[in-house]
Design a protein around this motif. Structure first.
Motif, PDB file in Angstrom:
ATOM      1  N   LEU A 219       0.840  -1.194   0.000  1.00  0.00           N
ATOM      2  CA  LEU A 219       0.000   0.000   0.000  1.00  0.00           C
ATOM      3  C   LEU A 219       0.877   1.246   0.000  1.00  0.00           C
ATOM      4  O   LEU A 219       1.835   1.338   0.769  1.00  0.00           O
ATOM      5  CB  LEU A 219      -0.915   0.011   1.237  1.00  0.00           C
ATOM      6  N   GLN A 220       0.518   2.189  -0.828  1.00  0.00           N
ATOM      7  CA  GLN A 220       1.233   3.463  -0.925  1.00  0.00           C
ATOM      8  C   GLN A 220       0.290   4.553  -0.408  1.00  0.00           C
ATOM      9  O   GLN A 220      -0.818   4.721  -0.931  1.00  0.00           O
ATOM     10  CB  GLN A 220       1.600   3.715  -2.387  1.00  0.00           C
ATOM     11  N   THR A 221       0.712   5.273   0.641  1.00  0.00           N
ATOM     12  CA  THR A 221      -0.133   6.347   1.183  1.00  0.00           C
ATOM     13  C   THR A 221       0.311   7.677   0.578  1.00  0.00           C
ATOM     14  O   THR A 221       1.487   8.042   0.625  1.00  0.00           O
ATOM     15  CB  THR A 221      -0.065   6.390   2.723  1.00  0.00           C
ATOM     16  N   LEU A 222      -0.644   8.376  -0.001  1.00  0.00           N
ATOM     17  CA  LEU A 222      -0.378   9.632  -0.701  1.00  0.00           C
ATOM     18  C   LEU A 222      -1.191  10.765  -0.091  1.00  0.00           C
ATOM     19  O   LEU A 222      -2.353  10.567   0.291  1.00  0.00           O
ATOM     20  CB  LEU A 222      -0.765   9.511  -2.181  1.00  0.00           C
ATOM     21  N   ARG A 223      -0.572  11.941  -0.020  1.00  0.00           N
ATOM     22  CA  ARG A 223      -1.301  13.149   0.388  1.00  0.00           C
ATOM     23  C   ARG A 223      -1.747  13.861  -0.882  1.00  0.00           C
ATOM     24  O   ARG A 223      -0.941  14.176  -1.756  1.00  0.00           O
ATOM     25  CB  ARG A 223      -0.403  14.068   1.216  1.00  0.00           C
ATOM     26  N   ILE A 224      -3.049  14.099  -0.993  1.00  0.00           N
ATOM     27  CA  ILE A 224      -3.645  14.673  -2.195  1.00  0.00           C
ATOM     28  C   ILE A 224      -4.033  16.123  -1.931  1.00  0.00           C
ATOM     29  O   ILE A 224      -4.631  16.432  -0.894  1.00  0.00           O
ATOM     30  CB  ILE A 224      -4.901  13.875  -2.607  1.00  0.00           C
ATOM     31  N   ASN A 225      -3.704  16.986  -2.881  1.00  0.00           N
ATOM     32  CA  ASN A 225      -4.175  18.372  -2.831  1.00  0.00           C
ATOM     33  C   ASN A 225      -5.547  18.449  -3.500  1.00  0.00           C
ATOM     34  O   ASN A 225      -5.688  18.099  -4.677  1.00  0.00           O
ATOM     35  CB  ASN A 225      -3.206  19.295  -3.560  1.00  0.00           C
ATOM     36  N   VAL A 226      -6.547  18.885  -2.746  1.00  0.00           N
ATOM     37  CA  VAL A 226      -7.903  19.059  -3.272  1.00  0.00           C
ATOM     38  C   VAL A 226      -8.080  20.561  -3.505  1.00  0.00           C
ATOM     39  O   VAL A 226      -8.108  21.337  -2.548  1.00  0.00           O
ATOM     40  CB  VAL A 226      -8.956  18.518  -2.297  1.00  0.00           C
ATOM     41  N   CYS A 227      -8.173  20.958  -4.771  1.00  0.00           N
ATOM     42  CA  CYS A 227      -8.075  22.381  -5.126  1.00  0.00           C
ATOM     43  C   CYS A 227      -9.411  22.948  -5.603  1.00  0.00           C
ATOM     44  O   CYS A 227     -10.159  22.284  -6.331  1.00  0.00           O
ATOM     45  CB  CYS A 227      -7.038  22.568  -6.225  1.00  0.00           C
ATOM     46  N   TYR A 228      -9.662  24.186  -5.200  1.00  0.00           N
ATOM     47  CA  TYR A 228     -10.870  24.917  -5.598  1.00  0.00           C
ATOM     48  C   TYR A 228     -10.454  26.209  -6.299  1.00  0.00           C
ATOM     49  O   TYR A 228      -9.554  26.916  -5.833  1.00  0.00           O
ATOM     50  CB  TYR A 228     -11.727  25.232  -4.374  1.00  0.00           C
ATOM     51  N   TRP A 229     -11.127  26.514  -7.416  1.00  0.00           N
ATOM     52  CA  TRP A 229     -10.727  27.605  -8.308  1.00  0.00           C
ATOM     53  C   TRP A 229     -11.890  28.572  -8.478  1.00  0.00           C
ATOM     54  O   TRP A 229     -13.027  28.155  -8.694  1.00  0.00           O
ATOM     55  CB  TRP A 229     -10.316  27.025  -9.666  1.00  0.00           C
ATOM     56  N   ARG A 230     -11.584  29.864  -8.419  1.00  0.00           N
ATOM     57  CA  ARG A 230     -12.637  30.886  -8.445  1.00  0.00           C
ATOM     58  C   ARG A 230     -13.095  31.183  -9.875  1.00  0.00           C
ATOM     59  O   ARG A 230     -12.285  31.334 -10.784  1.00  0.00           O
ATOM     60  CB  ARG A 230     -12.131  32.174  -7.791  1.00  0.00           C
ATOM     61  N   GLN A 231     -14.430  31.274 -10.022  1.00  0.00           N
ATOM     62  CA  GLN A 231     -14.997  31.656 -11.317  1.00  0.00           C
ATOM     63  C   GLN A 231     -14.808  33.148 -11.555  1.00  0.00           C
ATOM     64  O   GLN A 231     -15.065  33.951 -10.664  1.00  0.00           O
ATOM     65  CB  GLN A 231     -16.496  31.343 -11.353  1.00  0.00           C
ATOM     66  N   MET A 232     -14.372  33.510 -12.744  1.00  0.00           N
ATOM     67  CA  MET A 232     -14.304  34.927 -13.113  1.00  0.00           C
ATOM     68  C   MET A 232     -15.648  35.394 -13.681  1.00  0.00           C
ATOM     69  O   MET A 232     -15.985  36.568 -13.602  1.00  0.00           O
ATOM     70  CB  MET A 232     -13.178  35.149 -14.118  1.00  0.00           C
ATOM     71  N   VAL A 233     -16.385  34.456 -14.262  1.00  0.00           N
ATOM     72  CA  VAL A 233     -17.733  34.741 -14.762  1.00  0.00           C
ATOM     73  C   VAL A 233     -18.704  33.930 -13.904  1.00  0.00           C
ATOM     74  O   VAL A 233     -18.664  32.696 -13.919  1.00  0.00           O
ATOM     75  CB  VAL A 233     -17.875  34.341 -16.247  1.00  0.00           C
ATOM     76  N   PRO A 234     -19.572  34.595 -13.117  1.00  0.00           N
ATOM     77  CA  PRO A 234     -20.458  33.863 -12.201  1.00  0.00           C
ATOM     78  C   PRO A 234     -21.276  32.791 -12.908  1.00  0.00           C
ATOM     79  O   PRO A 234     -21.752  32.976 -14.024  1.00  0.00           O
ATOM     80  CB  PRO A 234     -21.368  34.966 -11.638  1.00  0.00           C
ATOM     81  N   HIS A 273      -5.545  13.423  -9.838  1.00  0.00           N
ATOM     82  CA  HIS A 273      -5.787  12.110  -9.236  1.00  0.00           C
ATOM     83  C   HIS A 273      -4.463  11.434  -8.836  1.00  0.00           C
ATOM     84  O   HIS A 273      -4.208  10.273  -9.156  1.00  0.00           O
ATOM     85  CB  HIS A 273      -6.562  11.238 -10.223  1.00  0.00           C
ATOM     86  N   HIS A 274      -3.628  12.175  -8.138  1.00  0.00           N
ATOM     87  CA  HIS A 274      -2.355  11.639  -7.660  1.00  0.00           C
ATOM     88  C   HIS A 274      -1.794  12.629  -6.640  1.00  0.00           C
ATOM     89  O   HIS A 274      -2.298  13.738  -6.510  1.00  0.00           O
ATOM     90  CB  HIS A 274      -1.371  11.440  -8.817  1.00  0.00           C
ATOM     91  N   GLY A 275      -0.763  12.205  -5.910  1.00  0.00           N
ATOM     92  CA  GLY A 275      -0.179  13.088  -4.906  1.00  0.00           C
ATOM     93  C   GLY A 275       1.222  12.671  -4.531  1.00  0.00           C
ATOM     94  O   GLY A 275       1.891  11.957  -5.279  1.00  0.00           O
ATOM     95  N   ASN A 276       1.647  13.096  -3.348  1.00  0.00           N
ATOM     96  CA  ASN A 276       2.995  12.819  -2.860  1.00  0.00           C
ATOM     97  C   ASN A 276       2.951  11.804  -1.735  1.00  0.00           C
ATOM     98  O   ASN A 276       2.002  11.777  -0.939  1.00  0.00           O
ATOM     99  CB  ASN A 276       3.637  14.113  -2.341  1.00  0.00           C
ATOM    100  N   HIS A 277       3.981  10.987  -1.635  1.00  0.00           N
ATOM    101  CA  HIS A 277       4.086  10.042  -0.528  1.00  0.00           C
ATOM    102  C   HIS A 277       3.993  10.791   0.797  1.00  0.00           C
ATOM    103  O   HIS A 277       4.620  11.838   0.966  1.00  0.00           O
ATOM    104  CB  HIS A 277       5.435   9.301  -0.577  1.00  0.00           C
ATOM    105  N   ALA A 278       3.216  10.253   1.729  1.00  0.00           N
ATOM    106  CA  ALA A 278       3.074  10.905   3.028  1.00  0.00           C
ATOM    107  C   ALA A 278       2.675   9.881   4.077  1.00  0.00           C
ATOM    108  O   ALA A 278       1.862   8.985   3.812  1.00  0.00           O
ATOM    109  CB  ALA A 278       2.020  12.017   2.956  1.00  0.00           C
ATOM    110  N   ASP A 279       3.254  10.015   5.252  1.00  0.00           N
ATOM    111  CA  ASP A 279       2.826   9.260   6.420  1.00  0.00           C
ATOM    112  C   ASP A 279       1.525   9.903   6.909  1.00  0.00           C
ATOM    113  O   ASP A 279       1.460  11.118   7.075  1.00  0.00           O
ATOM    114  CB  ASP A 279       3.904   9.348   7.508  1.00  0.00           C
ATOM    115  N   PRO A 280       0.464   9.110   7.131  1.00  0.00           N
ATOM    116  CA  PRO A 280      -0.800   9.719   7.561  1.00  0.00           C
ATOM    117  C   PRO A 280      -0.692  10.503   8.862  1.00  0.00           C
ATOM    118  O   PRO A 280      -1.474  11.414   9.107  1.00  0.00           O
ATOM    119  CB  PRO A 280      -1.748   8.516   7.705  1.00  0.00           C
ATOM    120  N   GLU A 281       0.299  10.152   9.698  1.00  0.00           N
ATOM    121  CA  GLU A 281       0.483  10.883  10.954  1.00  0.00           C
ATOM    122  C   GLU A 281       1.122  12.256  10.722  1.00  0.00           C
ATOM    123  O   GLU A 281       1.083  13.114  11.602  1.00  0.00           O
ATOM    124  CB  GLU A 281       1.370  10.077  11.918  1.00  0.00           C
TER     125      GLU A 281
END
Length: 390
Positions: A219-234, A273-281
C-alpha cells in the motif's frame, strides 16, 4: 451468559465510508456489530471527509461498472432511510483525444453493460459545453448517470442509520492491539473487546494494524491536494448551467477531475488524481505542505481548458489516498486468520463503490458466498511482486 453478551459478531476498525457501509450491512442483518474509530467524529484525517465525490458508471473495468448498478440502488435506499438528499445527477463528461484508448474502452463497456451514454464530437462538445475551451482534437463521452455524492452528509447519515439499526459506534478509541483467535480480541486506548470476526477498514493506517499480524500489503499512502478555483464569470461552471462533473483522460500523466460549483460559493473543484508520498500521521505537518508539481499541472489545465476560472487555486485542502500497485481494491481474508477480513487500497475511487464494498466485507466476515467475483481484489495477486509479506 455475561461473557456471551460481551461478544460481538463483528468488530469493524475504521469508521470511514467503507467501514460504515460494512457496519450498515451487518446491522441490517441483525448482527451485533461494533464500529471503532481512532479519531473523534467527524474528522478530516483520512479519505472519507469533504463535501463531495463523483459518482459514475463509466469505468475502465467492467467489474466496477457492474458493481455500480447495485451501488446506485443502495445509495438511493440510504437517502430514503436518512430522509435527506445525498446525490445529485449532473452527468459525467469524459474528456480526451479522439484516439485515446481509455475513452474507447469505457465507451465499449458502457455499451455492453447497457448504460445510457452519449459520444460527443469536438463540434458537439463546443455546442453542449461552450465554457470548456478545446485545444484541438478532444472528444467527449457523457455518462448520463454521473453526478455528485454529498460525502460528508452521506457519512453522517450512514453513521446515524447504523446506530438506529442497533450498531454500536465508538469514536476516539485507537486500536493498540489485535489478538487473533476465536474470538478475536481488540484492545483500544479505552478498553478491550471480543468478536467472532474482525474487519479492518483503516485506510492509510491499515499496515500499522497488519504488521503485528504477520502481513504487510503493498500500500502506498499519498497526500492529495484538493483544489478549488474561483470563477471569473459567475455561474459559468455551475449545476444551474447544466455543467457536469468531468474526468480528463490522457491530458496529463494522471487523470484530472472536476465537479461543478457548489461546495464553496463561486468555487469549482478541479484536482489531480495523484499526490505525494506521506505518512498519515504527518499529513498536516508544515513540511507536508510544500508546493507540489500537481498544482502546476492543474494551473496549466485550468488555463488551457477552463478559461472562466482564475488559474490559481483559491483554496487547497488535503486528503489521503491509499493506493495498491494496480489501483484495485483489496477485499479478502487475512491469509492466516480467516476470521480477520481486510478492506484496503481504495486508491482514490472507493467512495462511490462503498455500498457494495461494505456488502462484500459483510459477506466475507460472515463466511457467506460473495455476491461478486473477488478475483481482482485478492491479496494473492501481489505474491509475484514479493510485496505482500507474510
Amino acid at each position: 451468559m455475561a461473557a456471551q453478551k460481551d461478544l460481538y459478531d463483528v468488530i469493524v476498525i475504521g469508521a470511514g465510508i467503507q467501514g460504515c457501509f460494512t457496519a450498515y450491512h451487518l446491522a441490517k442483518h441483525r448482527k451485533r456489530v461494533l464500529l471503532l474509530e481512532q479519531f473523534f467524529l467527524p474528522h478530516s484525517r483520512g479519505s472519507s471527509h469533504g463535501q463531495s465525490r463523483i459518482i459514475r458508471k463509466a469505468y475502465l473495468q467492467d467489474f466496477y461498472t457492474r458493481m455500480m448498478h447495485e451501488c446506485y440502488q443502495i445509495w438511493a435506499q440510504l437517502e430514503h432511510e436518512a430522509g435527506t438528499q445525498l446525490h445529485r445527477q449532473t452527468g459525467l463528461l469524459l474528456l480526451g483525444m479522439k484516439e485515446n484508448q481509455e475513452l474507447k474502452t469505457i465507451q465499449a463497456i458502457l455499451s455492453r453493460e447497457g448504460v445510457e451514454h452519449q459520444c460527443l464530437s469536438s463540434e458537439e462538445l463546443k455546442q453542449h459545453f461552450p465554457d470548456i475551451r478545446l485545444t484541438g482534437g478532444e472528444v467527449g463521452l457523457l455518462d448520463k448517470f454521473g453526478g455528485v455524492l454529498y460525502a460528508d452528509k452521506a457519512l453522517r447519515a450512514l453513521q446515524d442509520v447504523v446506530g438506529q439499526l442497533g450498531g454500536m459506534v465508538r469514536d476516539g478509541e485507537k486500536v493498540v492491539e489485535i489478538s487473533p483467535g476465536l474470538p478475536v480480541m481488540v484492545k483500544t486506548t479505552s478498553r478491550s473487546y471480543r468478536a467472532k470476526s474482525l474487519v479492518i477498514t483503516a485506510g492509510p493506517w491499515t499496515n500499522q494494524l497488519l504488521r503485528p499480524l504477520g502481513i504487510e500489503l503493498p500500500l502506498q499512502t499519498l497526500r492529495i491536494n484538493v483544489c478549488y478555483w474561483r470563477q471569473m464569470v459567475p455561474r459559468s461552471y455551475g449545476v444551474s448551467q447544466a455543467f457536469p462533473c468531468f474526468l480528463a483522460l490522457g491530458l496529463s500523466s494522471h487523470h484530472i477531475y472536476g465537479l461543478p460549483t457548489g461546495e464553496y460559493p463561486e468555487l469549482m473543484k478541479v484536482s489531480y488524481h495523484h499526490g505525494n508520498h506521506a505518512d498519515p500521521e504527518e499529513r498536516d505537518c508544515p513540511t507536508a505542505h510544500a508546493k507540489s508539481q500537481d498544482i502546476e499541472i492543474l494551473k496549466r489545465f485550468v488555463r488551457d481548458y477552463l478559461p472562466d476560472l482564475k488559474p490559481e487555486p483559491a483554496i487547497i485542502e488535503h486528503c489521503m489516498y491509499t493506493n495498491t500497485p494496480d489501483e484495485h481494491f483489496i477485499l479478502d481474508h487475512h491469509p492466516k486468520y480467516d476470521n480477520i477480513v481486510i478492506g484496503a487500497g481504495f486508491s482514490g475511487h472507493g467512495f462511490k463503490l462503498a455500498p457494495v464494498v461494505g456488502k462484500i466485507l459483510y459477506e466475507l466476515s460472515m463466511k457467506l458466498t460473495p455476491s461478486y467475483d473477488l478475483a481482482p481484489f485478492q491479496i494473492s495477486r501481489f505474491s509475484s511482486l514479493g510485496k505482500a509479506h507474510l
